[in-house]
Scaffold this motif. Structure first.
Motif, PDB file in Angstrom:
ATOM      1  N   GLN A 106     132.096  38.875  42.677  1.00  0.00           N
ATOM      2  CA  GLN A 106     132.816  38.964  43.974  1.00  0.00           C
ATOM      3  C   GLN A 106     132.098  39.134  45.252  1.00  0.00           C
ATOM      4  OE1 GLN A 106     136.043  41.793  42.394  1.00  0.00           O
ATOM      5  NE2 GLN A 106     137.195  40.339  43.512  1.00  0.00           N
ATOM      6  N   GLY A 111     136.651  35.464  44.939  1.00  0.00           N
ATOM      7  CA  GLY A 111     137.321  35.240  43.801  1.00  0.00           C
ATOM      8  C   GLY A 111     138.283  36.508  43.467  1.00  0.00           C
ATOM      9  N   ASP A 112     138.958  36.424  42.329  1.00  0.00           N
ATOM     10  CA  ASP A 112     140.048  37.444  41.838  1.00  0.00           C
ATOM     11  C   ASP A 112     139.005  38.252  40.766  1.00  0.00           C
ATOM     12  OD1 ASP A 112     142.679  38.351  41.025  1.00  0.00           O
ATOM     13  OD2 ASP A 112     141.607  37.957  39.120  1.00  0.00           O
ATOM     14  N   HIS A 113     139.321  39.606  40.840  1.00  0.00           N
ATOM     15  CA  HIS A 113     138.337  40.419  40.126  1.00  0.00           C
ATOM     16  C   HIS A 113     138.557  40.012  38.552  1.00  0.00           C
ATOM     17  CE1 HIS A 113     135.879  43.833  39.448  1.00  0.00           C
ATOM     18  NE2 HIS A 113     137.030  44.550  38.939  1.00  0.00           N
ATOM     19  N   LEU A 115     139.358  37.597  37.174  1.00  0.00           N
ATOM     20  CA  LEU A 115     139.175  36.238  36.839  1.00  0.00           C
ATOM     21  C   LEU A 115     137.401  36.199  36.443  1.00  0.00           C
ATOM     22  CD1 LEU A 115     139.100  32.996  36.519  1.00  0.00           C
ATOM     23  CD2 LEU A 115     138.856  32.808  38.528  1.00  0.00           C
ATOM     24  N   MET A 116     136.723  37.184  37.550  1.00  0.00           N
ATOM     25  CA  MET A 116     135.242  37.295  37.453  1.00  0.00           C
ATOM     26  C   MET A 116     134.869  37.944  36.292  1.00  0.00           C
ATOM     27  SD  MET A 116     134.015  35.515  39.804  1.00  0.00           S
ATOM     28  CE  MET A 116     134.395  34.563  41.173  1.00  0.00           C
TER      29      MET A 116
ATOM     30  N   ASN B  70     131.659  36.931  51.888  1.00  0.00           N
ATOM     31  CA  ASN B  70     132.325  37.375  50.649  1.00  0.00           C
ATOM     32  C   ASN B  70     131.841  38.886  50.633  1.00  0.00           C
ATOM     33  OD1 ASN B  70     133.515  35.045  50.041  1.00  0.00           O
ATOM     34  ND2 ASN B  70     131.331  34.611  48.949  1.00  0.00           N
ATOM     35  N   HIS B  74     135.162  41.624  50.198  1.00  0.00           N
ATOM     36  CA  HIS B  74     135.447  42.263  49.058  1.00  0.00           C
ATOM     37  C   HIS B  74     135.213  43.879  49.421  1.00  0.00           C
ATOM     38  CE1 HIS B  74     135.668  43.316  45.041  1.00  0.00           C
ATOM     39  NE2 HIS B  74     134.548  43.811  45.015  1.00  0.00           N
TER      40      HIS B  74
END
Lengths: 411, 151
Positions: A106, A111-113, A115-116, B70, B74
């Protein structure tokens, strides 16, 4: 063995040396206690060099890796308890590393946690499933070398080297800026355990048998263990110095994985950040792979079944079920949203309890001349190993009480 | 045959121990909220101050263009989740006589969380990030000054 093989083996050992547990305990430890934990790295590195070399030597001479020794040298009920405890620790360790890999993915790609996590676990399954043992070690180990950026970041922060040097002398915390002695004890035990994690010797000794090492390769075993783990220790020192310089006395408790990369970004900019994140990804991915394979090895070896990464699943079903099952179960736990840094702290502390039962059978066989012949331990190695086994025993007794008293090191 | 029976017995004992641990964990997780103890309040406030200090450093790095989009996105999101979790703990009643202190911590946590969300949205606006960074520093200082009995 060619010079290139030796060089790659040592480089892989350095890159594959650091995992989530070490990242967490070094950066947090540096933030809490400055340079005061550096002496633990020296002692624990000597310990892992001793026992990794010994487990490799025993595996080469007797063709028995670590868990086959536990099966043969420890009473059956105790051996079974060690197996169950080891599976539990492997599960926690693999969960933390899969969760950690998802966090790093990530940080790199967004992206989605969840999904990763699925992507990370799928890549892990594919890598282990399709590649043989040596390429797996090489890929994760060499790409994990991205972490050497800490070796440049730490001196770049201009530490007071005399204070760094004083950290190599064991001492108790006296500064009012620091938490108390119990929290210090928790970090000493945690860092010690993180460097001596049992899956490392299960993986190392099983790899030696699987790759068909012969007594002619004992010199390579020695150099891989000594140089690889010693240089890995230097990297661990750099992590503590970085944590100390970036966070000690500045009110930051670095309890997120990304926070461990922040000092590198501040010191070296975006390129340094990307370098360290790739290193982290392969370091934690490699640790997840090693833990999964160590689980397959442990279960199959204890039950006396056929094992081997280079064997087909129908020829070694228990072994393959062991590593695949661990990755799937770890993914399921990680998907519940448990924070990987918290899980890794539990895994490291619980691992200490298993350590004596992992290392004792190795020492017992390594010093037995009837089994090892001319390759049995000499007096110096034997004495050092006994000293370390005593230290490991003390750490095992202290680990869980310290965890409870200090609320996982939070005071 | 007897060793096989012993092995099965050991597996059963292991499974029972695992079940007991799970039951204990469930009991802990399902427990009703109790008033905050002073040491718990101290831990939560320290954690919030740490998050604020880290947010300040993220802001510094962003203004120097030392982070990727990113990474910044995050890391801020993770800090927000962390602050939300700490804020949840502060929802419990304060320790005897310290309700004002808890109320102050709640207010600072809310400001910290709002700033983290704003930093995510304006990560490429250096002037806004510098302003947010300064405010995170003042929140951290306020949290560090809170007169909570040390552990």
């Amino acid at each position: 063995m060619s010079f290139l093989d030796l060089f790659l083996g040592i480089m892989s050992a350095i890159g594959g040396n650091v995992d989530m547990g070490q990242l967490v305990f070094t950066i947090e430890g540096g933030a809490q206690f400055g340079f005061m934990l550096l002496w633990v790295v020296v002692i624990a590195s000597i310990g892992i060099i001793l026992f990794a070399e010994m487990s490799g030597r025993v595996a080469v001479v007797t063709k028995k890796p670590a868990f086959a020794l536990i099966r043969d040298e420890v009473p059956r009920p105790l051996g079974l308890a060690v197996l169950i405890a080891s599976i539990f620790v492997n599960l926690l360790t693999c969960t933390a590393n899969i969760g950690g890999a998802a966090v790093v993915l990530q940080l790199l790609f967004g992206g989605d946690h969840r999904l990763m996590m699925v992507v990370g676990a799928a890549l892990l399954l594919a890598t282990i499933g399709f590649l043989e043992l040596e390429p797996i070690e090489r890929i994760f180990g060499l790409m994990g070398l991205g972490l050497v950026v800490y070796l440049f970041a730490a001196p770049g922060m201009a530490p007071d080297w005399s204070r760094v040097a004083s950290g190599f002398v064991p001492q108790l915390p006296a500064s009012p800026d620091m938490p108390g002695t119990a929290v210090y004890g928790y970090y000493v035990v945690g860092l010690f355990s993180a460097i001596l994690m049992p899956y490392e010797v299960h993986f190392y000794s099983s790899g030696a048998v699987e790759q068909g090492w012969t007594p002619k390769q004992l010199a390579s075993n020695f150099s891989n263990a000594v140089i690889g783990f010693a240089l890995g220790g230097v990297l661990t020192v750099a992590l503590i110095v970085t944590g100390a310089m970036a966070f000690y006395g500045r009110g930051v408790d670095p309890h997120l994985l990304g926070t461990a990369a922040l000092p590198v970004a501040l010191a070296l900019g975006v390129k340094g950040l990307l370098f360290v994140l790739v290193g982290m990804l392969f370091a934690v991915g490699g640790a997840a792979a090693e833990t999964a394979l160590a689980n397959g090895y442990s279960v199959a070896q204890f039950l006396g079944r056929t094992w081997g990464k280079n064997r087909k699943p129908r020829d070694a079903p228990v072994f393959h079920a062991g590593w695949i099952g661990l990755i799937v179960a770890s993914l399921a736990i990680a998907l519940t949203g448990v924070p990987p840094v918290e899980v890794v702290e539990y895994s490291v502390i619980f691992a200490v309890v298993v350590l004596p039962f992992t290392y004792w059978p190795i020492l017992r066989v390594a010093r037995d001349r009837s089994k090892m012949g001319e390759h049995a331990n000499g007096l110096v190695v034997d004495t050092l190993a006994w000293i370390f086994l005593t230290l490991i025993g003390l750490a095992a007794v202290a680990a869980i009480p310290l965890m409870l008293i200090t609320h996982n090191g939070q005071g | 045959m007897r060793s096989r029976a012993r092995e099965i017995a050991a597996w059963i004992v292991g499974a029972l121990v695992a079940l007991a641990v799970l039951a204990w964990l469930y009991d802990r997780a399902a427990a009703m909220p109790e008033p905050l103890q002073v040491d718990e309040l101290s831990r939560v406030v320290r954690q919030l101050a740490s998050d604020a200090r880290e947010a300040e450093r993220l802001a510094t790095a962003l203004t120097r263009s030392q982070l990727t989009r990113n990474f910044a996105e995050h890391q801020h999101r993770q800090l927000e989740e962390d602050v939300s979790e700490a804020r949840g703990k502060l929802a419990a009643p304060g320790p005897g006589g310290d309700e004002a202190l808890v109320e102050q911590a709640r207010g600072l946590a809310d400001r910290l969380r709002a700033n983290l969300a704003a930093a995510r949205l304006h990560a490429s606006d250096h002037a806004a990030i510098a302003r947010i960074g300064a405010e995170q520093a003042s929140i951290a200082a306020a949290l560090e000054r809170m007169p909570i009995t040390p552990l």
